[in-house]
Enzyme design. Structure first.
Site, PDB file in Angstrom:
ATOM      1  N   LYS A 260       3.825  10.245 -14.740  1.00  0.00           N
ATOM      2  CA  LYS A 260       4.872   9.312 -14.299  1.00  0.00           C
ATOM      3  C   LYS A 260       5.134   8.328 -15.424  1.00  0.00           C
ATOM      4  O   LYS A 260       4.200   7.939 -16.134  1.00  0.00           O
ATOM      5  CB  LYS A 260       4.387   8.524 -13.078  1.00  0.00           C
TER       6      LYS A 260
ATOM      7  N   GLY B 139       1.852   2.821   0.524  1.00  0.00           N
ATOM      8  CA  GLY B 139       2.710   3.595   1.436  1.00  0.00           C
ATOM      9  C   GLY B 139       2.589   3.251   2.907  1.00  0.00           C
ATOM     10  O   GLY B 139       3.581   2.948   3.564  1.00  0.00           O
TER      11      GLY B 139
ATOM     12  N   HIS C 132      -8.226   1.132  -7.450  1.00  0.00           N
ATOM     13  CA  HIS C 132      -6.989   0.422  -7.062  1.00  0.00           C
ATOM     14  C   HIS C 132      -7.021  -1.036  -7.532  1.00  0.00           C
ATOM     15  O   HIS C 132      -6.329  -1.883  -6.963  1.00  0.00           O
ATOM     16  CB  HIS C 132      -6.798   0.385  -5.527  1.00  0.00           C
TER      17      HIS C 132
ATOM     18  N   GLY D 250       0.643   0.668   4.268  1.00  0.00           N
ATOM     19  CA  GLY D 250       0.645  -0.787   4.443  1.00  0.00           C
ATOM     20  C   GLY D 250       2.027  -1.399   4.345  1.00  0.00           C
ATOM     21  O   GLY D 250       2.351  -2.375   5.022  1.00  0.00           O
TER      22      GLY D 250
ATOM     23  N   ARG E  34       3.340   9.537   8.907  1.00  0.00           N
ATOM     24  CA  ARG E  34       4.610   9.749   9.623  1.00  0.00           C
ATOM     25  C   ARG E  34       4.489  10.958  10.545  1.00  0.00           C
ATOM     26  O   ARG E  34       4.933  10.935  11.691  1.00  0.00           O
ATOM     27  CB  ARG E  34       5.764   9.958   8.635  1.00  0.00           C
TER      28      ARG E  34
ATOM     29  N   GLU F 130       1.945  -1.735  -9.633  1.00  0.00           N
ATOM     30  CA  GLU F 130       0.937  -1.534 -10.674  1.00  0.00           C
ATOM     31  C   GLU F 130       1.584  -1.395 -12.047  1.00  0.00           C
ATOM     32  O   GLU F 130       1.027  -1.838 -13.048  1.00  0.00           O
ATOM     33  CB  GLU F 130       0.100  -0.284 -10.336  1.00  0.00           C
TER      34      GLU F 130
ATOM     35  N   LEU G 109      -3.289   0.609   1.507  1.00  0.00           N
ATOM     36  CA  LEU G 109      -3.358   1.744   2.429  1.00  0.00           C
ATOM     37  C   LEU G 109      -2.267   2.740   2.069  1.00  0.00           C
ATOM     38  O   LEU G 109      -1.091   2.534   2.374  1.00  0.00           O
ATOM     39  CB  LEU G 109      -3.189   1.258   3.881  1.00  0.00           C
ATOM     40  N   GLY G 110      -2.657   3.811   1.370  1.00  0.00           N
ATOM     41  CA  GLY G 110      -1.691   4.842   0.982  1.00  0.00           C
ATOM     42  C   GLY G 110      -2.278   6.203   1.290  1.00  0.00           C
ATOM     43  O   GLY G 110      -2.935   6.376   2.314  1.00  0.00           O
TER      44      GLY G 110
HETATM   45  P1  ADP Z   1      -0.537   7.222  -3.056  1.00  0.00           P
HETATM   46  O1  ADP Z   1      -1.909   6.785  -2.635  1.00  0.00           O
HETATM   47  O2  ADP Z   1      -0.404   8.693  -3.281  1.00  0.00           O
HETATM   48  O3  ADP Z   1       0.079   6.355  -4.136  1.00  0.00           O
HETATM   49  P2  ADP Z   1       1.373   5.964  -1.306  1.00  0.00           P
HETATM   50  O4  ADP Z   1       0.906   4.576  -1.485  1.00  0.00           O
HETATM   51  O5  ADP Z   1       2.717   6.348  -1.822  1.00  0.00           O
HETATM   52  O6  ADP Z   1       0.314   7.027  -1.759  1.00  0.00           O
HETATM   53  O7  ADP Z   1       1.336   6.291   0.263  1.00  0.00           O
HETATM   54  C1  ADP Z   1       1.780   7.512   0.749  1.00  0.00           C
HETATM   55  C2  ADP Z   1       1.538   7.539   2.253  1.00  0.00           C
HETATM   56  O8  ADP Z   1       2.264   6.480   2.872  1.00  0.00           O
HETATM   57  C3  ADP Z   1       2.086   8.800   2.922  1.00  0.00           C
HETATM   58  O9  ADP Z   1       1.158   9.841   2.907  1.00  0.00           O
HETATM   59  C4  ADP Z   1       2.300   8.313   4.325  1.00  0.00           C
HETATM   60  O10 ADP Z   1       1.125   8.558   5.090  1.00  0.00           O
HETATM   61  C5  ADP Z   1       2.483   6.834   4.221  1.00  0.00           C
HETATM   62  N1  ADP Z   1       3.828   6.410   4.658  1.00  0.00           N
HETATM   63  C6  ADP Z   1       4.952   6.368   3.945  1.00  0.00           C
HETATM   64  N2  ADP Z   1       5.987   5.945   4.718  1.00  0.00           N
HETATM   65  C7  ADP Z   1       5.470   5.719   5.952  1.00  0.00           C
HETATM   66  C8  ADP Z   1       6.002   5.265   7.197  1.00  0.00           C
HETATM   67  N3  ADP Z   1       7.277   4.961   7.329  1.00  0.00           N
HETATM   68  N4  ADP Z   1       5.158   5.157   8.248  1.00  0.00           N
HETATM   69  C9  ADP Z   1       3.859   5.469   8.126  1.00  0.00           C
HETATM   70  N5  ADP Z   1       3.302   5.882   6.983  1.00  0.00           N
HETATM   71  C10 ADP Z   1       4.092   6.011   5.908  1.00  0.00           C
END
Ligand code: ADP
Length: 399
Positions: free
Chosen positions: A14, A331, A180, A333, A285, A384, A209-210
């Site tokens: 990226k 994502g 993180h 959070g 989701r 980040e 929380l991702g």
């Molecule tokens: P990474 O740890 O790969 O950087 P992200 O911080 O982009 O991940 O988070 C991705 C996650 O965010 C997805 O797998 C999904 O579970 C969650 N997510 C994204 N949009 C939503 C939403 N509208 N509602 C609930 N969870 C979501």
């Protein structure tokens, strides 16, 4: 000043070209399928996204195609490669060798290579990205390493020492490192700014929380504890990672499922977490949709995740002996109002109270606390890349 921020993975890379002072993103994108065939997606704000199939046998071709895209008369944003003042790299593991961002030179590369055994999946890709930039851009463009682990180097020994033979630490570097860090550092600083108070006097719990998730106890601007450990497998349950489990489970799986240790670890890394519990998906989701249709295991996965995050917020508050703010980022959070409410609901006894109406927001810096709540709760999108660009600029300006 223009800084190229690079986050190199094993088969992807990226990038963002940013101005660290104005915080403007001039262009960003993603190289995928490096070593397979190669695809570049290039985005310039206000213009149409471009996708190209470009052969990328190695990261060097990927970096070269990024530079070509940035220079393109049609969809580029700079006229000469010399406009790129420096490159900032995200590096996953800095071990105990790095407690801050550093200019990359031969000595630093050697120290980075020494960290490979600690992050055998991630660090080699980061190192490859650094070498590819040097090969394509030349030695004169300064490169800076920004580490996921560095922010957590302030943890006291009582937080990072595991209760295993001490020689595991002294001889084998077994300890909690935490990850993180760049995100926890950024959102805790933003929370202090939003509160209009010096971070030195605040106790903040940051919840990243991702797909991968971790929490951090930020006391006076310093990480004093975090949920991820020796590796990012520890802590709260994640998309596909188990989080903290009894280590005896590994031996038990090996014996009862007749798999080797490598496969047992693969299951805990890739087939566990909310995916493992639900059997539906690692994406919240999908879990929300399945739970809404009555899928009990999807609901259970959500319940387990929220319960462990709630408990960890309490643990972080206890580690600091107080709590002024809780921050949600990444994502889940940033996007899931429901999960933020479910996680914080049991924390009223600590003074945490989220306002249901204010909480109906996504991806935007917001104070979502109820009026009069003793502890503030924030949604703060992480950035980040901005931290990497700003650290890189600060180091390059000091040269
Ligand atoms: P990474 O740890 O790969 O950087 P992200 O911080 O982009 O991940 O988070 C991705 C996650 O965010 C997805 O797998 C999904 O579970 C969650 N997510 C994204 N949009 C939503 C939403 N509208 N509602 C609930 N969870 C979501």
């Amino acid at each position: 000043m223009k800084i190229l921020v690079i986050n190199a993975g094993s088969s992807s890379l990226k990038y963002q070209l940013m101005d660290p002072d104005t915080q403007d993103v001039l262009a960003k994108g993603l190289c995928e399928r490096i070593g397979i065939d190669g695809r570049l997606t290039h985005k310039v704000p206000g213009r149409e996204d471009k996708t190209f199939e470009i052969a990328m046998p190695t990261h060097a071709e990927a970096i070269a195609s990024v530079i070509d895209a940035l220079l393109s008369p049609e969809y580029g944003v700079i006229k000469s490669a010399s406009e790129i003042d420096a490159v900032g790299h995200r590096v996953v593991h800095g071990g105990e060798a790095f407690n801050g961002s550093v200019l990359i030179d031969e000595k630093m590369m050697a120290a980075l290579e020494a960290c490979i055994p600690l992050a055998p999946l991630h660090n080699p890709a980061n190192i490859t990205g650094i070498k590819a930039c040097e090969a394509v851009m030349g030695k004169d463009v300064p490169q800076v390493g920004v580490f996921d682990t560095a922010f957590h180097q302030t943890m006291p020994s009582k937080a990072y020492i595991y209760a295993v033979p001490y020689e595991f630490y002294t001889d084998n570097e077994v300890r909690k490192y935490g990850f993180h860090g760049t995100s926890h550092r950024y959102v805790s600083a933003r929370a202090a700014a939003m509160m209009g108070r010096p971070i030195e006097e605040l106790k903040i719990v940051t919840c990243h929380l991702g797909n991968g998730s971790s929490l951090c106890a930020v006391d006076g601007g310093k990480s004093v504890d975090t949920t991820m450990g020796f590796t990012p497998l520890d802590g709260v349950p994640m998309g596909t990672r188990c989080g903290s489990v009894d280590p005896s489970i590994v031996e038990y799986i090996v014996n009862t499922k007749k798999v080797d240790v490598g496969e047992a670890m693969n299951i805990l890394n890739k087939k566990s977490g909310v995916l493992g519990i639900s059997g539906v998906s690692s994406d919240f989701r999908d879990l929300d949709a399945a739970a809404a249709q009555g899928n009990e295991r999807a609901q259970l996965a959500i319940d387990v995740f929220c319960y462990q995050v709630t408990k960890s917020i309490g643990a972080c508050a206890a580690a600091m002996g107080g709590l002024d703010a809780v921050v949600f980022t990444a994502g889940v959070g940033e996007n899931s109002a429901d999960l933020r409410e479910k996680i914080t609901a049991p924390l009223a006894f600590l003074g945490v109270k989220v306002d249901h109406e204010k909480n109906q927001v996504r991806g935007k810096e917001t104070d979502i606390s109820a009026d009069g709540a003793a502890v503030r709760t924030f949604l703060i999108p992480t950035n980040e890349e901005l931290v990497i660009a700003q650290d890189t600029a600060a180091i390059v300006r000091g040269l």
